[in-house]
Enzyme design. Structure first.
Site, PDB file in Angstrom:
ATOM      1  N   HIS A 179     -10.922 -19.116  61.959  1.00 59.57           N
ATOM      2  CA  HIS A 179     -10.158 -20.290  62.413  1.00 59.57           C
ATOM      3  C   HIS A 179      -9.805 -20.135  63.893  1.00 59.57           C
ATOM      4  CE1 HIS A 179      -9.482 -22.317  58.550  1.00 59.57           C
ATOM      5  NE2 HIS A 179      -9.600 -21.102  58.051  1.00 59.57           N
ATOM      6  N   GLY A 187     -16.376 -25.549  57.607  1.00 62.30           N
ATOM      7  CA  GLY A 187     -17.299 -26.291  58.469  1.00 62.30           C
ATOM      8  C   GLY A 187     -18.475 -25.431  58.935  1.00 62.30           C
ATOM      9  N   PHE A 188     -18.259 -24.129  59.039  1.00 64.83           N
ATOM     10  CA  PHE A 188     -19.322 -23.165  59.335  1.00 64.83           C
ATOM     11  C   PHE A 188     -20.260 -23.094  58.121  1.00 64.83           C
ATOM     12  CE2 PHE A 188     -20.617 -18.783  58.404  1.00 64.83           C
ATOM     13  CZ  PHE A 188     -21.162 -18.296  59.580  1.00 64.83           C
ATOM     14  N   GLN A 189     -19.645 -22.988  56.944  1.00 66.57           N
ATOM     15  CA  GLN A 189     -20.437 -22.888  55.709  1.00 66.57           C
ATOM     16  C   GLN A 189     -21.253 -24.164  55.471  1.00 66.57           C
ATOM     17  OE1 GLN A 189     -17.482 -21.912  52.745  1.00 66.57           O
ATOM     18  NE2 GLN A 189     -17.063 -19.894  53.631  1.00 66.57           N
ATOM     19  N   CYS A 245     -14.723 -22.463  59.659  1.00 66.02           N
ATOM     20  CA  CYS A 245     -14.605 -21.856  58.340  1.00 66.02           C
ATOM     21  C   CYS A 245     -15.454 -22.613  57.315  1.00 66.02           C
ATOM     22  CB  CYS A 245     -13.137 -21.742  57.924  1.00 66.02           C
ATOM     23  SG  CYS A 245     -12.900 -20.420  56.740  1.00 66.02           S
ATOM     24  N   GLY A 259      13.376 -29.913  65.236  1.00 64.58           N
ATOM     25  CA  GLY A 259      12.594 -29.134  66.195  1.00 64.58           C
ATOM     26  C   GLY A 259      13.277 -27.819  66.529  1.00 64.58           C
ATOM     27  N   LYS A 289      26.384 -42.181  68.784  1.00 59.90           N
ATOM     28  CA  LYS A 289      27.437 -41.887  67.809  1.00 59.90           C
ATOM     29  C   LYS A 289      27.402 -40.399  67.462  1.00 59.90           C
ATOM     30  CE  LYS A 289      29.501 -45.724  67.077  1.00 59.90           C
ATOM     31  NZ  LYS A 289      30.917 -45.749  67.514  1.00 59.90           N
ATOM     32  N   GLU A 334      -8.799 -22.187  65.962  1.00 62.48           N
ATOM     33  CA  GLU A 334      -7.610 -22.970  66.372  1.00 62.48           C
ATOM     34  C   GLU A 334      -6.335 -22.132  66.340  1.00 62.48           C
ATOM     35  OE1 GLU A 334      -9.266 -23.245  63.572  1.00 62.48           O
ATOM     36  OE2 GLU A 334      -8.017 -23.893  61.875  1.00 62.48           O
TER      37      GLU A 334
END
Ligand code: GLN
Length: 590
Positions: free
Chosen positions: A551, A421-423, A419, A47, A219, A553
């Site tokens: 996108h 999913g739009f198409q 994307c 991380g 440890k 997101e």
């Protein structure tokens, strides 16, 4: 200042080369920019990105300008060609660079857009060196790892400092100390510290504490050996952060301190927490931010007022993240890389942000469309309150995705198409509402009779794009009185927003009229060209049916969750509980 200047000059002479090799970008003022370098020891996956971005956020919140850079060890030039199976999601920056998901972590935590210069790979660096060699840039000298490759690394880092006018550059070294791939980075950073002089570079090492269940104690040997490797490379860390499940025990901290010359009060416990969003405040409570300010002599740049206001906002978000949620909903994400959550890391994050803001416990299930026959899509989705079809490439699974859209549209289940999913939503609408049963995308059916989704090189030429992928941040003109205008908080007459794109195909404008005549609304377009970028169905027809050719997101941030996701989650909450009274939820779906 004078002594810093002296060391820089000395370093320049050391290489015994012409001015050309001095790794100094134009306008560089020694001492103006400070550096925090984050190394990982013992193992990968500690991380480092979360550590570096949380620490950078702490400094940014105090009023300092920060610029992160990730130094990747691999030889790829960017992440565009990497399989999501191997490397997680491709994160696209506003300037169109395809990077890896770590840059997403920085953008989200810092709430700051990054650019090309915030990301370097060994491939980019070697290419620069080799290009220079071919064009005679080294004046007949033998080209070596030191000083030429390391010089290039230092140049890029300093160049970033100048370009983004950074008070502090945060450098995350990819991989683990001891790898072949990053050895030249470590050497370059050692040189950087030497050249910049004291108080200008802070080395932070992340390490791992083993807690074998059979022993029931911590440890530190692996951590000691890992830190020793760093010391062998000539890097003395200023502070150490340990990753472990349980808080670092006092004895363990002392051992690590003793073996690494770092005082125990600069050995910080970064043990596992319920949420990564609590890391920045935990750092503050442990005095990690203060330690960095001290080490770099930045006290006079701290704006206490700004710091207090930012801390308040962040605390508020933390409380939302960690408190019990009032609502629950189940969302299906119908994609191809379902087995690998990292492939859609930003979607997970966007939902996480919305869940916190809407006090909703979101159960997001990833449905692998390649496992499901199109005829079974409806059955697979029957228990979900919303459906997302995410981005994707290639033919596999597309018929099932189309069946998922159909289920959402016909059963009035909230839908977000991203994307691809739009198409898919456009194809589904053309087939089952407009009656064009053979509507398709030329991505899957190159000779489709009705290619509602197609490659339109002419449009791209107008936009001035050389490559065949449309990449990066682009403006979107949002239609007046649309659902999109309301979601984005625009005035009724609409306006311009900006989103991130990564696609090759788009809606063929020849079909727009028919699609719209049958009720589909293209509520977001390219400001000049007929490129469709947002679609929606009117409220009277469907509670929430939205798609973006981009996108969304990638732009969701903890304190600024993305409106398209907020709308989806709010609609899903109402789908789960028709009588929901919560104004925070209802406000998004009016
Ligand atoms: N494969 C589609 C295209 O290239 C969608 C891309 C995506 O979803 N990122 O246009």
């Amino acid at each position: 200042m004078a002594s810093t200047q002296f060391t820089l000059e000395k370093a320049g002479h050391q290489t015994q080369e012409s001015e050309f090799f001095k790794p100094m970008p134009p306008g560089y003022a020694a001492g103006r920019h400070k550096y925090v370098v984050v190394f990982g020891t013992v193992m990968s996956g500690l991380g480092k990105g979360i550590f570096a971005s949380s620490l950078a956020k702490q400094l940014k919140d105090k009023g300092l300008s920060v610029a992160p850079i990730k130094l990747e060890g691999y030889l790829n030039i960017d992440s565009g060609t990497l399989s999501p199976y191997r490397h997680g999601e491709v994160f696209v920056l506003d300037d169109g660079l395809e990077t890896d998901m770590d840059l997403g972590t920085y953008e989200r935590l810092l709430d700051q857009n990054l650019a090309r210069e915030n990301y370097a790979t060994a491939g980019q660096i070697f290419r620069r060196v080799l290009d220079k060699e071919r064009s005679g840039g080294y004046l007949g000298r033998d080209v070596q790892m030191i000083p030429h490759v390391t010089g290039e690394v230092k140049y890029l880092i300093r160049d970033l400092a100048v370009k983004q006018n950074a008070d502090v550059v945060f450098i995350e070294v990819g991989g683990t100390v001891g790898d072949h791939e990053n050895a030249f980075y470590i050497e370059a950073l050692r040189e950087l510290a030497f050249e910049e002089g004291p108080q200008n570079v802070c080395f932070a090492a992340l390490t791992y504490i083993i807690e074998p269940p059979t022993l029931g104690e911590q440890k530190t040997k692996a951590a000691q050996l890992g830190l020793k490797k760093l010391l062998e490379a000539g890097v003395q860390p200023h502070l150490i952060a340990t990753r472990s499940q349980q808080p670092l025990e006092k004895g363990s901290a002392e051992k690590i301190a003793m073996f690494s010359n770092v005082p125990p009060n600069r050995v910080f416990s970064m043990h596992d927490r319920a949420s990564i969003y609590t890391v920045p405040s935990a750092m503050h409570e442990d005095g990690l931010d203060k330690a960095v300010i001290d080490i770099l002599g930045l006290e006079n740049k701290v704006d206490a007022k700004q710091e207090a206001a930012n801390a308040r906002d962040w605390r508020h978000f933390e409380t939302m993240v960690t408190s019990t949620r009032a609502h629950t909903c189940r969302i299906a994400i119908a994609g191809k890389y379902a087995a690998l959550r990292d492939a859609y890391a930003s979607i997970d994050k966007a939902l996480e942000h919305c869940g916190a803001h809407l006090s909703c416990n979101i159960q997001a299930d990833w449905i692998d469309v390649t496992d499901i026959h199109p005829a079974d899509a409806s059955a697979a989705l029957k228990d979900y309150h919303a459906v997302i079809v995410p981005g994707g490439f290639g033919h596999r699974g597309t018929e099932t995705k189309i069946a998922c859209v159909r289920h959402a549209r016909e059963h009035k289940v909230p839908y977000l198409g991203i994307c691809l999913g739009f198409q898919m939503a456009v194809i589904e609408y053309a087939r089952h509402v407009c009656g064009t049963l053979d509507a398709a995308s030329t991505e899957f059916l190159p000779h489709a009779a009705n290619p509602v989704i197609d490659i339109l090189p002419e449009q791209k030429k107008i936009e001035g794009l050389g490559g065949n992928m449309r990449l990066g941040g682009k403006d979107v003109l949002i239609k007046a009185n649309s659902l999109a205008a309301r979601l984005y908080g625009l005035p009724a007459e609409g306006g311009v927003i900006r989103e991130r794109f990564r696609h090759r195909y788009e809606v063929d404008p020849r079909f727009i009229e028919t699609l719209e005549a049958h009720g589909l609304v293209f509520s977001g377009r390219h400001p000049q060209q007929p490129i469709m970028q947002v679609l929606e169905l009117p409220k009277a027809i469907h509670p929430y049916f939205v798609g973006g050719q981009f996108h969304p997101e990638l732009l969701s941030r903890p304190l600024r969750p993305h409106p398209m996701f907020m709308g989806l989650v709010a609609a899903a909450v109402r789908q789960a509980d028709k009588d929901v009274k919560d104004e925070a939820v209802l406000g998004w779906i009016r």
